[in-house]
Write a protein that holds these residues in place. Sequence first.
Motif, PDB file in Angstrom:
ATOM      1  N   ASN A  22       0.836  -1.195   0.000  1.00  0.00           N
ATOM      2  CA  ASN A  22       0.000   0.000   0.000  1.00  0.00           C
ATOM      3  C   ASN A  22       0.873   1.248   0.000  1.00  0.00           C
ATOM      4  O   ASN A  22       1.297   1.713   1.052  1.00  0.00           O
ATOM      5  N   TYR A  23       1.158   1.749  -1.186  1.00  0.00           N
ATOM      6  CA  TYR A  23       1.900   2.994  -1.315  1.00  0.00           C
ATOM      7  C   TYR A  23       0.939   4.166  -1.161  1.00  0.00           C
ATOM      8  O   TYR A  23      -0.198   4.106  -1.620  1.00  0.00           O
ATOM      9  N   THR A  24       1.429   5.226  -0.545  1.00  0.00           N
ATOM     10  CA  THR A  24       0.654   6.460  -0.547  1.00  0.00           C
ATOM     11  C   THR A  24       0.696   7.012  -1.964  1.00  0.00           C
ATOM     12  O   THR A  24       1.501   6.568  -2.794  1.00  0.00           O
ATOM     13  N   ASP A  25      -0.151   7.990  -2.258  1.00  0.00           N
ATOM     14  CA  ASP A  25      -0.144   8.595  -3.597  1.00  0.00           C
ATOM     15  C   ASP A  25       1.227   9.169  -3.928  1.00  0.00           C
ATOM     16  O   ASP A  25       1.717   9.004  -5.045  1.00  0.00           O
ATOM     17  N   LEU A  26       1.873   9.811  -2.978  1.00  0.00           N
ATOM     18  CA  LEU A  26       3.193  10.406  -3.211  1.00  0.00           C
ATOM     19  C   LEU A  26       4.244   9.310  -3.446  1.00  0.00           C
ATOM     20  O   LEU A  26       5.074   9.434  -4.352  1.00  0.00           O
ATOM     21  N   GLU A  27       4.204   8.241  -2.662  1.00  0.00           N
ATOM     22  CA  GLU A  27       5.148   7.137  -2.855  1.00  0.00           C
ATOM     23  C   GLU A  27       4.945   6.485  -4.217  1.00  0.00           C
ATOM     24  O   GLU A  27       5.904   6.153  -4.907  1.00  0.00           O
ATOM     25  N   TYR A  28       3.699   6.307  -4.617  1.00  0.00           N
ATOM     26  CA  TYR A  28       3.399   5.718  -5.915  1.00  0.00           C
ATOM     27  C   TYR A  28       3.895   6.623  -7.042  1.00  0.00           C
ATOM     28  O   TYR A  28       4.471   6.153  -8.023  1.00  0.00           O
TER      29      TYR A  28
END
Length: 91
Positions: free
Chosen positions: A4-10
């Motif tokens: 589960n990546y955050t939007d920023l990590e993705y």
Amino acid sequence: MKINYTDLEYQKFIEYFYYDEGFNKTFNNWIAENKVNNAKPSLEHAIPISKGGSWEISNLRIIPWCVNRDKFNFMPDEWEHIRNSYLTKEW
């Protein structure tokens, strides 16, 4: 395993691989070879999860599926030894 990546990590993940020379070479070769299954891009862990590796971007690479399959769960130094000792020789 679901990550589960955050939007920023993705977004960082996509940007990292979008400009990565290894990813682009793998992807372009796959396209040039008419999307043959063995050449398709595959997400690889430099340090395997089974040996303490993580899903951090710094531990991930895109390589051809067949290479990823051959690498199995070898550590980077083990895989380099195998590649140099056995896979680069002409038989």
